[in-house]
Design a protein around this motif. Structure first.
Motif, PDB file in Angstrom:
ATOM      1  N   LEU A   1      10.954  36.278  74.551  1.00 34.68           N
ATOM      2  CA  LEU A   1       9.768  37.100  74.619  1.00 34.68           C
ATOM      3  C   LEU A   1       9.828  37.960  75.862  1.00 34.68           C
ATOM      4  CD1 LEU A   1       7.236  37.195  72.833  1.00 34.68           C
ATOM      5  CD2 LEU A   1       6.121  35.736  74.535  1.00 34.68           C
ATOM      6  N   ILE A   2       9.529  39.209  75.668  1.00 31.03           N
ATOM      7  CA  ILE A   2       9.495  40.091  76.835  1.00 31.03           C
ATOM      8  C   ILE A   2       8.042  40.440  77.067  1.00 31.03           C
ATOM      9  CG2 ILE A   2      10.278  42.261  77.818  1.00 31.03           C
ATOM     10  CD1 ILE A   2      12.388  42.108  75.444  1.00 31.03           C
ATOM     11  N   ILE A   3       7.584  40.225  78.212  1.00 31.36           N
ATOM     12  CA  ILE A   3       6.180  40.537  78.506  1.00 31.36           C
ATOM     13  C   ILE A   3       6.123  41.494  79.667  1.00 31.36           C
ATOM     14  CG2 ILE A   3       3.899  39.554  79.007  1.00 31.36           C
ATOM     15  CD1 ILE A   3       5.190  36.818  78.253  1.00 31.36           C
ATOM     16  N   LEU A   4       5.217  42.374  79.618  1.00 29.32           N
ATOM     17  CA  LEU A   4       5.082  43.316  80.699  1.00 29.32           C
ATOM     18  C   LEU A   4       3.604  43.565  80.967  1.00 29.32           C
ATOM     19  CD1 LEU A   4       6.652  46.263  81.938  1.00 29.32           C
ATOM     20  CD2 LEU A   4       4.816  46.901  80.419  1.00 29.32           C
ATOM     21  N   PHE A   5       3.318  43.691  82.169  1.00 28.77           N
ATOM     22  CA  PHE A   5       1.950  44.058  82.548  1.00 28.77           C
ATOM     23  C   PHE A   5       1.994  45.349  83.306  1.00 28.77           C
ATOM     24  CE2 PHE A   5       2.131  39.437  82.444  1.00 28.77           C
ATOM     25  CZ  PHE A   5       1.131  39.158  81.529  1.00 28.77           C
ATOM     26  N   LEU A   6       1.153  46.243  82.906  1.00 26.66           N
ATOM     27  CA  LEU A   6       1.027  47.471  83.680  1.00 26.66           C
ATOM     28  C   LEU A   6      -0.284  47.326  84.445  1.00 26.66           C
ATOM     29  CD1 LEU A   6       2.016  50.364  81.277  1.00 26.66           C
ATOM     30  CD2 LEU A   6       3.165  49.709  83.379  1.00 26.66           C
ATOM     31  N   PHE A   7      -0.163  46.989  85.670  1.00 27.03           N
ATOM     32  CA  PHE A   7      -1.368  46.777  86.484  1.00 27.03           C
ATOM     33  C   PHE A   7      -1.948  48.066  86.964  1.00 27.03           C
ATOM     34  CE2 PHE A   7      -1.467  42.463  86.363  1.00 27.03           C
ATOM     35  CZ  PHE A   7      -0.323  41.838  86.845  1.00 27.03           C
ATOM     36  N   SER A   8      -3.187  48.024  87.146  1.00 30.62           N
ATOM     37  CA  SER A   8      -3.777  49.124  87.903  1.00 30.62           C
ATOM     38  C   SER A   8      -4.570  48.481  89.029  1.00 30.62           C
ATOM     39  CB  SER A   8      -4.682  49.957  87.006  1.00 30.62           C
ATOM     40  OG  SER A   8      -5.908  49.315  86.846  1.00 30.62           O
ATOM     41  N   TYR A   9      -4.646  49.179  90.106  1.00 31.85           N
ATOM     42  CA  TYR A   9      -5.337  48.607  91.268  1.00 31.85           C
ATOM     43  C   TYR A   9      -6.799  48.385  90.946  1.00 31.85           C
ATOM     44  CZ  TYR A   9      -1.073  49.657  93.733  1.00 31.85           C
ATOM     45  OH  TYR A   9       0.214  49.704  94.119  1.00 31.85           O
TER      46      TYR A   9
ATOM     47  N   THR B   1      -8.724  48.948  85.657  1.00 27.37           N
ATOM     48  CA  THR B   1      -9.221  49.670  84.485  1.00 27.37           C
ATOM     49  C   THR B   1      -8.078  50.515  83.934  1.00 27.37           C
ATOM     50  OG1 THR B   1      -9.966  51.470  85.873  1.00 27.37           O
ATOM     51  CG2 THR B   1     -11.628  49.851  85.188  1.00 27.37           C
ATOM     52  N   SER B   2      -8.101  50.722  82.649  1.00 26.05           N
ATOM     53  CA  SER B   2      -7.034  51.527  82.072  1.00 26.05           C
ATOM     54  C   SER B   2      -7.448  52.982  81.997  1.00 26.05           C
ATOM     55  CB  SER B   2      -6.686  51.031  80.673  1.00 26.05           C
ATOM     56  OG  SER B   2      -7.728  51.359  79.787  1.00 26.05           O
ATOM     57  N   ALA B   3      -6.470  53.836  81.949  1.00 24.05           N
ATOM     58  CA  ALA B   3      -6.748  55.268  81.916  1.00 24.05           C
ATOM     59  C   ALA B   3      -6.284  55.852  80.591  1.00 24.05           C
ATOM     60  CB  ALA B   3      -6.021  55.969  83.054  1.00 24.05           C
ATOM     61  N   GLN B   4      -6.901  56.872  80.108  1.00 27.58           N
ATOM     62  CA  GLN B   4      -6.509  57.572  78.884  1.00 27.58           C
ATOM     63  C   GLN B   4      -6.176  58.992  79.275  1.00 27.58           C
ATOM     64  OE1 GLN B   4      -5.220  56.999  76.169  1.00 27.58           O
ATOM     65  NE2 GLN B   4      -6.807  56.628  74.681  1.00 27.58           N
TER      66      GLN B   4
ATOM     67  N   GLY C   1      -1.987  55.260  90.216  1.00 29.00           N
ATOM     68  CA  GLY C   1      -2.001  53.800  90.069  1.00 29.00           C
ATOM     69  C   GLY C   1      -2.879  53.342  88.940  1.00 29.00           C
ATOM     70  N   VAL C   2      -3.014  54.195  87.909  1.00 29.21           N
ATOM     71  CA  VAL C   2      -3.862  53.855  86.765  1.00 29.21           C
ATOM     72  C   VAL C   2      -2.983  53.380  85.612  1.00 29.21           C
ATOM     73  CG1 VAL C   2      -5.566  54.770  85.144  1.00 29.21           C
ATOM     74  CG2 VAL C   2      -5.510  55.595  87.497  1.00 29.21           C
ATOM     75  N   ALA C   3      -3.449  52.339  84.914  1.00 30.64           N
ATOM     76  CA  ALA C   3      -2.677  51.840  83.765  1.00 30.64           C
ATOM     77  C   ALA C   3      -2.741  52.841  82.627  1.00 30.64           C
ATOM     78  CB  ALA C   3      -3.240  50.503  83.298  1.00 30.64           C
TER      79      ALA C   3
ATOM     80  N   GLU D   1      -4.857  48.766  75.724  1.00 27.86           N
ATOM     81  CA  GLU D   1      -5.804  49.450  76.622  1.00 27.86           C
ATOM     82  C   GLU D   1      -5.666  48.988  78.073  1.00 27.86           C
ATOM     83  OE1 GLU D   1      -7.808  45.952  74.779  1.00 27.86           O
ATOM     84  OE2 GLU D   1      -6.589  47.601  74.044  1.00 27.86           O
TER      85      GLU D   1
ATOM     86  N   GLY E   1      -2.758  48.504  79.289  1.00 25.53           N
ATOM     87  CA  GLY E   1      -1.437  48.959  79.692  1.00 25.53           C
ATOM     88  C   GLY E   1      -0.381  47.889  79.509  1.00 25.53           C
ATOM     89  N   ASP E   2      -0.727  46.820  78.735  1.00 28.38           N
ATOM     90  CA  ASP E   2       0.244  45.745  78.526  1.00 28.38           C
ATOM     91  C   ASP E   2       1.006  45.946  77.221  1.00 28.38           C
ATOM     92  OD1 ASP E   2      -1.104  44.736  80.641  1.00 28.38           O
ATOM     93  OD2 ASP E   2      -2.149  43.151  79.495  1.00 28.38           O
ATOM     94  N   PHE E   3       2.180  45.332  77.113  1.00 30.44           N
ATOM     95  CA  PHE E   3       2.873  45.269  75.827  1.00 30.44           C
ATOM     96  C   PHE E   3       3.711  44.010  75.793  1.00 30.44           C
ATOM     97  CE2 PHE E   3       7.377  45.904  76.610  1.00 30.44           C
ATOM     98  CZ  PHE E   3       7.416  46.452  77.874  1.00 30.44           C
TER      99      PHE E   3
ATOM    100  N   LEU F   1       7.155  42.448  73.255  1.00 30.09           N
ATOM    101  CA  LEU F   1       8.076  42.636  72.136  1.00 30.09           C
ATOM    102  C   LEU F   1       8.985  41.429  72.047  1.00 30.09           C
ATOM    103  CD1 LEU F   1       9.312  46.304  72.587  1.00 30.09           C
ATOM    104  CD2 LEU F   1       8.386  45.391  70.473  1.00 30.09           C
TER     105      LEU F   1
ATOM    106  N   ASP G   1      13.254  35.347  78.744  1.00 26.85           N
ATOM    107  CA  ASP G   1      12.027  36.128  78.808  1.00 26.85           C
ATOM    108  C   ASP G   1      12.072  37.051  80.007  1.00 26.85           C
ATOM    109  OD1 ASP G   1      11.309  34.741  76.662  1.00 26.85           O
ATOM    110  OD2 ASP G   1       9.613  33.676  77.590  1.00 26.85           O
ATOM    111  N   HIS G   2      11.638  38.281  79.772  1.00 28.66           N
ATOM    112  CA  HIS G   2      11.610  39.245  80.870  1.00 28.66           C
ATOM    113  C   HIS G   2      10.185  39.657  81.157  1.00 28.66           C
ATOM    114  CE1 HIS G   2      15.847  40.388  81.520  1.00 28.66           C
ATOM    115  NE2 HIS G   2      16.000  39.967  80.274  1.00 28.66           N
TER     116      HIS G   2
END
Lengths: 260, 885
Positions: A5-13, A16-19, B6-8, B32, B34-36, B38, B67-68
């Motif tokens: 499983l590959i997991i990733l988090f895109l953190f923001s300080y 909140t997420s941005a569009q 620095g916004v997701a 929403e 910013g996570d994914f 696979l 796992d990565h």
């Protein structure tokens, strides 16, 4: 076989997420499909064995045929479903005559359900209604670093191989997230706005993207009366009659036009 | 996340590619937050690629063995990336506007080199190891072949496949964007493009075939055909010789003669000329020599096309024939039997020309011309005896004829069409001139004995020499203009003018005391001039909608016929005004099925020969007289047709009915005297309408799909009347015929192939004057063939032709014939181009020339010599060689 499983988090300080870009989930895309008729006929000629009677007839057609012909299509998408439909339009007489011949311009209207992995298509094969129902078309993709702008969207080029050896070039945009495309070709991380099938001598480019909620065409991809066939059933069925009269090379050419 | 803010980022595209070939493995989108995530099912080296609109891509290599967690991925907007600019510049070769054009042949590459190798040597173009092309310092985004986005722009797949020696030119230019080209609004965007122009004729070569066969009974056959192309120039020659009935090229070969291009191939019109059909259809054993050359060339971008041909043919046939004729009169029946021997010699030279000129995109001109010269010599000798049904001798005739004719003919016509910018509007003009002349002479010796009651014998002897000369020329000019009244409605108006001049001279001479033919027989000599002038006015409406096509045509014609007797200075002239409407309606039920209804009205004008025939004594027992009061015959024809084809099933069905009526039809009035001499006069049949009905239905489908066996069926019913006067009484001959043909066929390139057809039928022919002598009977026919592909490139095959005609009251003997032609062949050489075959023609030695026919109350049966059994060994060779320039 192990499963990782590959997991990733895109953190923001701010957590909140941005569009930043708008990613439509529904809409309508208009395409223009350009056939290079002369070259397509030439390819038919090349597929024919020496001395075939069609050869003379087609050589004659090459002279009279226009260089290109255009048809237009609409792709309606919503959620994980999309419909692809030809727009009825008048063609110049020379093009109309060629279309009657059945070698190009077979109009395949289709409905794809990505969630269920179902592809349904209906077409008029020289006067006979044909309904196909099958899993999604398998396309092997190679992503490139080439970009092009189509209908105001930045698209990325991907080269694909489908139906064993048919080479296709697609330009997809990741800004429309549904994995849709004109016809049966799909499977990229975004919608295909440009599709070139060199061996079949056509290219399809989107001319307009409209994000209002689409009205799906009625009966798109399904007609109650006809019994649906899979691609293979259709291929074998026609092969047993038309395939008797024409060369395999030419038969495969005609089939690819319908199946892609 | 955005590196600056620095916004997701939601909906960023996350793609997993295989490291070795960058094949797409899987993809997803960020949520929403910013996570994914696979999942990958196997262990391999992969690339993670993350992209977002207007941001640069993020890529990272990884191995899917654990796992990565990639943590936060920083994304950078495009604006922060530095654009890399590579500038290389060299001098172009030819500059045409904004296009740089390289002439491919000016650059040397290795034999069998590909386009990529060619590009590498072109100045200003460089190709790196991955096949990426840079031209004039810019990355080439498009590679076109003949101006088309062929093979995409993928250099590795494209440029490595096309051979460089097929390339004529390489052009480099900056193409406008698709958008700009489509809309015509230039957005200033340019795409660096390479266009590879292929050589107009990358091929240059010859192809053809030759075969020769020898057989028992001195039969032989030989054919050769050769075609050469060089660029747009095509030359062909053929030779056919033999005495086994093959007189010309087969249809298939004729199609490819001259280079597989209808513009280049010879204009082959089968007008019933023995030289232009592929099989001899006459009687006797033919010896043939048929040869020709053809040349065609296109130039100026195919705007000019020319085709020239010359043909020579020589045909000799001799043999014996016999004929039985039964003439049913109101009170008796005359039977005549004829035995004849004949020897015919014919030769012909023919020259043809066709020139097409595309004047501009809307105007084209075609000029066709031809000239030919024929020489004919024939000798025939026949003996005929006529008896009544009881065997009482009425007359006998012994006749010898030697005929010699020379004919020259020339023809030229021009056809000009002009289209206009408005779709559907067109104008066409045609003009034609034809002149012909025949001159010849005939020696006629005819001795007839008429047996009256008892032993009274009356003798009539003709011994004459006849000199004949016929000349004719006609001129035609016409125009047709079509105007679209509406998108779906067209109006055509047309006018045609015809002028025809003919002259006919016939001088018959009897022998004088010294044995020279010098005494003119004025009864059987004539000198006439004819002229016909006609004008035709056409108005037609064409309606074409989605499913409907309707055509309505009105034709008004005036004819003026004039005959001038130069001997007696007598004139005869006739004028006719006729109106012929026709209508045609087609309804398209679907693309593959339609229904068509049509009506056609036509007129037959009496010919001058029917009004006043030239007196002739060639056949003293059958004499034709004129009728000055003949009026035109009018015909009406109604038909209804339907056909449907199902492409998916490979099945089809068709059906049709046609009904025709002749009002005031021309019929023969025959008066036969006691001694069996018949005089014919043409008359209009008043008060009666001649009806003919034809109905047919057929269809076919695949029956054993796995074996590719198809079944088809055709059925036909014909019914009609024929009228004629016999010694003043009206005779009505009714005929009805039924036939049905079922067939089974398999035609593949291996295994057992067959085509089996059988046609049983029944024909009823009944004459009202003597109903007891009808000619009704059962018939059975079959035309079948089988072929089996053996191993080692061998084939065995057989053709069967079977005819059976049951005895009738008129002809009391049945007729039966089986023609069976088996053979075996073997292909040799690696490319299978040489074929050796052994064929047996008519293995059962049953062939007889045979024909039965009915005309009014006269039934005729012909039999003649024809080709019978022979064993032939034949070698055929197909050759094909291409040279690259």
């Amino acid at each position: 076989m192990k499963k990782y499983l590959i997991i990733l988090f895109l953190f923001s300080y701010s957590l909140t997420s941005a569009q930043y870009a708008y990613f439509p989930t529904e809409g309508t895309i208009t395409y223009e499909k350009t056939f290079h008729i002369k070259n397509l006929i030439k390819r038919h000629i090349a597929a024919l064995p020496d001395g075939d009677f069609q050869k003379t007839m087609m050589s004659n057609m090459v002279d009279k045929a226009p260089e290109t012909a255009e048809t237009h299509q609409k792709l309606y998408f919503k959620g994980q479903k999309y419909a692809y439909e030809y727009i009825k339009e008048d063609q110049p007489a020379a093009v109309e005559n060629l279309m009657r011949f059945g070698l190009f311009g077979i109009e395949v209207n289709s409905l794809t359900d990505l969630k269920e992995s179902v592809y349904q298509a209906s077409l008029d094969f020289v006067g006979t209604k044909v309904v196909l129902e099958d899993s999604l078309l398998d396309v092997k993709w190679k992503i490139t670093n080439e970009y092009r702008e189509i209908a105001g969207y930045e698209t990325r080029r991907a080269n694909g191989i489908t139906l064993d050896s048919m080479y296709v070039v697609a330009f997809y945009t990741d800004q429309i997230p549904i994995s849709a495309g004109p016809g049966a070709v799909h499977g990229l991380p975004g919608t295909i706005l440009g599709l070139v099938v060199p061996e079949l001598h056509y290219n399809i480019y989107a001319t307009k993207v409209d994000m209002t909620p689409p009205v799906f065409p009625k009966n798109s991809g399904q007609k109650k009366k006809e019994k649906p066939m899979t691609r293979k059933e259709f291929y074998d069925r026609l092969k047993s009659n038309i395939g008797q009269y024409i060369d395999e090379k030419q038969y495969n050419l005609i089939m690819s036009m319908i199946l892609i | 996340m955005d590196k600056e803010e620095g916004v997701a980022l939601q909906n960023a595209t996350v793609v997993i590619l295989q490291q070795q070939d960058s094949i797409l493995k899987d993809f997803t989108r960020t949520n929403e937050k910013g996570d994914f995530h696979l999942s990958i099912a196997d262990t391999n080296d992969y690339i993670l690629m993350v992209s977002y609109p207007k941001y640069g891509d993020f890529t990272q290599f990884f191995k899917s063995d654990q796992d990565h967690d990639f943590g936060a991925i920083p994304m950078q907007t495009m604006a922060h990336l530095i654009e890399e600019v590579v500038v290389t510049g060299r001098l172009p070769v030819v500059i045409k506007g904004d296009t740089i054009e390289y002439d491919a042949d000016s650059f040397t590459v290795e034999k069998n080199a590909k386009v990529e190798d060619l590009l590498k040597v072109l100045p200003g173009i460089s190709v790196d190891g991955d096949g990426k092309i840079t031209a004039q310092g810019k990355t080439v985004e498009k590679v076109l072949v003949d101006g088309e986005e062929f093979f995409g722009d993928d250099p590795t797949l494209v440029t490595r496949n096309i051979r460089s020696d097929m390339v004529d030119k390489v052009q480099v230019y900056e193409k406008k964007s698709e958008q700009a080209e489509r809309t015509g609004v230039d957005d200033g965007e340019r795409i660096q493009t390479i266009n590879v122009e292929l050589k107009e004729e990358a091929r240059n070569g010859i192809f053809g075939k030759a075969n020769a066969g020898v057989a028992t009974d001195k039969y032989y056959t030989g054919q050769a055909m050769i075609n050469r192309f060089k660029g747009s120039q095509k030359t062909g020659a053929f030779l056919v010789t033999g005495n086994n009935g093959t007189t010309g090229l087969s249809w298939e070969d004729a199609q490819s003669f001259g280079g597989n291009d209808s513009q280049g191939s010879m204009v082959m019109i089968n007008n019933g000329d023995d030289f232009e059909s592929s099989e001899y259809s006459g009687s006797g054993i033919p010896r043939i020599l048929n040869t020709g050359v053809n040349f065609s060339e296109k130039w100026n971008g195919n705007k000019n096309k020319i085709n020239l041909s010359y043909l020579y043919g020589k045909l000799n046939s001799d043999g014996e024939s016999s004929r039985v004729t039964q003439n049913n009169l109101e009170d008796r029946t005359l039977v005549s039997k004829q035995q004849a021997t004949f020897d015919n010699d014919r030769s012909r030279h023919k020259f043809g020309l066709k020139y097409d000129l595309q004047i501009d995109s809307l105007t084209s001109l075609t000029v066709q011309g031809g000239a030919n010269r024929r020489e004919e010599k024939s000798f025939s000798s026949d003996f005929t005896s006529m008896t009544d049904r009881q065997g009482e001798m009425l007359n006998d005739q012994e006749r010898n004829q030697t005929t010699q004719n020379n004919t020259t003919n020339m023809d030229i016509n021009a056809y000009l069409t002009r289209k206009f910018k408005k779709e559907g509007r067109s104008l066409s003009l045609t003009a034609r001139y034809n002149a012909s002349e025949t001159s010849g002479n005939q020696d006629l010796w005819n001795n007839v004995n008429y047996y009256g009651d008892g032993n009274d014998i009356e003798n009539s002897l003709i011994d004459q020499r006849k000199n004949k000369k016929n000349g004719a020329n006609f001129t035609t000019a016409s125009f047709t203009y079509t105007e679209p009244l509406h998108k779906k409605l067209n109006l055509s108006i047309g006018y045609e003018w015809n002028g025809q001049q003919q002259s006919s001279e016939l001088f018959s001479y009897n022998k004088d005391e010294s044995g020279n033919y010098s005494i003119l027989d004025s009864l059987y000599s004539s000198d006439f001039d004819f002229s016909t002038l006609s004008s035709t006015y056409n108005v037609a409406l064409n309606f074409k909608a989605d499913k409907w096509r309707i055509n309505f045509t009105n034709r008004l014609k005036t004819d003026k016929l004039q005959q001038e007797n130069n001997f007696t200075q007598e004139d005869l002239s006739r004028s006719f005004l006729t109106y012929n409407p026709s209508a045609d309606l087609t309804y398209e039920l679907s693309k593959s099925s339609n229904l068509r209804v049509s009506f056609r009205g036509t007129n037959n004008l009496p010919s001058l020969n029917q009004i006043q025939p030239l007196r002739n004594n060639e056949d003293e027992l059958n004499v034709y007289l004129g009728n000055e009061s003949l009026k035109p015959q009018s015909n009406r024809n109604y038909s209804l047709n339907y056909h449907k084809f199902n492409a998916l099933e490979g099945s089809y069905i068709y059906s049709g009915v046609s009904f025709s009526q002749q009002k005031d039809p021309f019929i023969l009035n025959a008066t036969t005297d006691a001694q069996g001499k018949t005089t014919f006069v043409w008359e209009n049949l008043e008060d009666k309408i001649n009806n003919n009905l034809n109905f047919y239905v057929g269809g076919g489908r695949s029956v054993i799909r796995d074996w590719n066996v198809n079944f088809d069926l055709h059925a036909n019913i014909n019914r009609g009347d024929q009228y004629n006067y016999i010694n003043g009484s009206l005779n009505n001959a009714k005929f009805t015929s039924f036939s049905i043909t079922p067939g089974l066929r398999r035609s593949m390139t291996s295994g057992f192939n067959f085509g089996l057809w059988i046609t049983p039928g029944y024909t009823q022919q009944k004459a009202s004057l003597q109903p007891e002598f009808d000619n009704s009977g059962f018939t059975l026919r079959s035309n079948s063939d089988i072929k089996y592909f053996l191993p080692k490139k061998m084939e065995i095959f057989a053709e069967l032709n079977y005819v059976y005609e049951a005895p009738t009251k008129t002809f009391d003997e049945k007729f039966e014939r089986i023609l069976l032609n088996p053979g075996v062949s073997k292909k040799v050489l690696n490319d299978e181009s040489l074929k050796i075959s052994f064929i047996v023609n008519d293995i059962l030695n049953q062939n007889v020339g045979f024909r039965r026919s009915q005309n009014g109350n006269i039934f005729t049966q012909n039999s003649y010599d024809t080709i019978r059994r022979y064993y032939m060994l034949k070698v055929s060779w197909d050759f094909n060689k291409t040279f690259m320039q």
